[in-house]
Design an enzyme around this catalytic site. Structure first.
Site, PDB file in Angstrom:
ATOM      1  N   GLU A   1      21.364  93.919 -18.409  1.00 35.42           N
ATOM      2  CA  GLU A   1      22.633  93.388 -17.923  1.00 35.42           C
ATOM      3  C   GLU A   1      23.072  92.308 -18.899  1.00 35.42           C
ATOM      4  O   GLU A   1      22.241  91.593 -19.440  1.00 35.42           O
ATOM      5  CB  GLU A   1      22.494  92.743 -16.530  1.00 35.42           C
ATOM      6  CG  GLU A   1      22.228  93.712 -15.405  1.00 35.42           C
ATOM      7  CD  GLU A   1      20.748  93.974 -15.195  1.00 35.42           C
ATOM      8  OE1 GLU A   1      20.420  94.909 -14.447  1.00 35.42           O
ATOM      9  OE2 GLU A   1      19.905  93.259 -15.780  1.00 35.42           O
TER      10      GLU A   1
ATOM     11  N   TYR B   1      24.883  95.030 -28.717  1.00 32.41           N
ATOM     12  CA  TYR B   1      24.271  96.134 -27.969  1.00 32.41           C
ATOM     13  C   TYR B   1      24.997  97.452 -28.230  1.00 32.41           C
ATOM     14  O   TYR B   1      24.362  98.494 -28.407  1.00 32.41           O
ATOM     15  CB  TYR B   1      24.250  95.825 -26.470  1.00 32.41           C
ATOM     16  CG  TYR B   1      23.436  94.607 -26.097  1.00 32.41           C
ATOM     17  CD1 TYR B   1      22.205  94.343 -26.681  1.00 32.41           C
ATOM     18  CD2 TYR B   1      23.916  93.705 -25.150  1.00 32.41           C
ATOM     19  CE1 TYR B   1      21.462  93.221 -26.332  1.00 32.41           C
ATOM     20  CE2 TYR B   1      23.174  92.581 -24.793  1.00 32.41           C
ATOM     21  CZ  TYR B   1      21.958  92.345 -25.391  1.00 32.41           C
ATOM     22  OH  TYR B   1      21.236  91.240 -25.042  1.00 32.41           O
TER      23      TYR B   1
END
Length: 177
Positions: free
Chosen positions: A123, A135
């Site tokens: 998360e 990411y």
């Protein structure tokens, strides 16, 4: 007073985090996040056997027979059924933007592959565009949103973006290395 390691001459190493490292970790964590993990979060993670690794830079110490070592970052991850969940990844603020997060992610990917997991989950705050970009470049896909997941200013809550990366043999050794 010892000199800080020069990044151009430093040797980078990854080693397991231990309880003895928590003073170092706790000197970094609140500088990196407005809502940092507590010492208890790290202690509980280590006691539970979660993967916890530190990235360090070390250089020869002039006029001494030892090395100067500086923690650049760390991660904590939890192994689940056929998946790994990245709980915390932190790069020291003054060491950000130098590829250290990618080094930590590559190391986690290696550990995940050794554990024979199929996917890596995390998360990230919706507002953390820099981390989300790292990411995404690394191959994570946005899978959903966890509403009100993180504490925020003024007693508010912030959404988390849930991201996943599917492990395969070709995925290790990214172009970001």
């Amino acid at each position: 007073m010892s000199a800080r390691p020069n990044p151009q001459q430093a040797t980078l190493t990854l080693r397991p985090m231990s309880v003895a490292d928590l003073d170092t970790v706790m000197a970094i964590e609140p500088r990196a996040y407005p809502y940092p993990w507590s010492r208890g979060n790290f202690t509980d993670s280590l006691a539970s056997g979660y993967l916890a690794w530190m990235l360090e830079a070390s250089t020869e110490a002039p006029r001494r027979a030892e090395r100067d070592t500086e923690c650049l970052g760390y991660y904590v991850a939890m192994l689940g059924f056929e998946e790994m969940h990245l709980l915390n990844i932190t790069v020291k603020p003054e060491a950000q933007g130098r590829g250290h997060a990618v080094s930590l992610l590559n190391h986690l990917a290696e550990r995940s592959r050794e554990a024979q997991v199929h996917s890596l989950w995390l998360e990230v705050r919706r507002s953390n565009a820099r981390a989300r970009a790292v990411y995404q470049r690394w191959g994570f896909a946005e899978m959903g949103v966890r509403r009100g997941y993180y504490p925020a200013a003024g007693g508010q809550r912030e959404d988390a973006v849930l991201m996943s990366w599917r492990l395969n043999q070709e995925s290790l050794g990214h172009a970001l290395d």
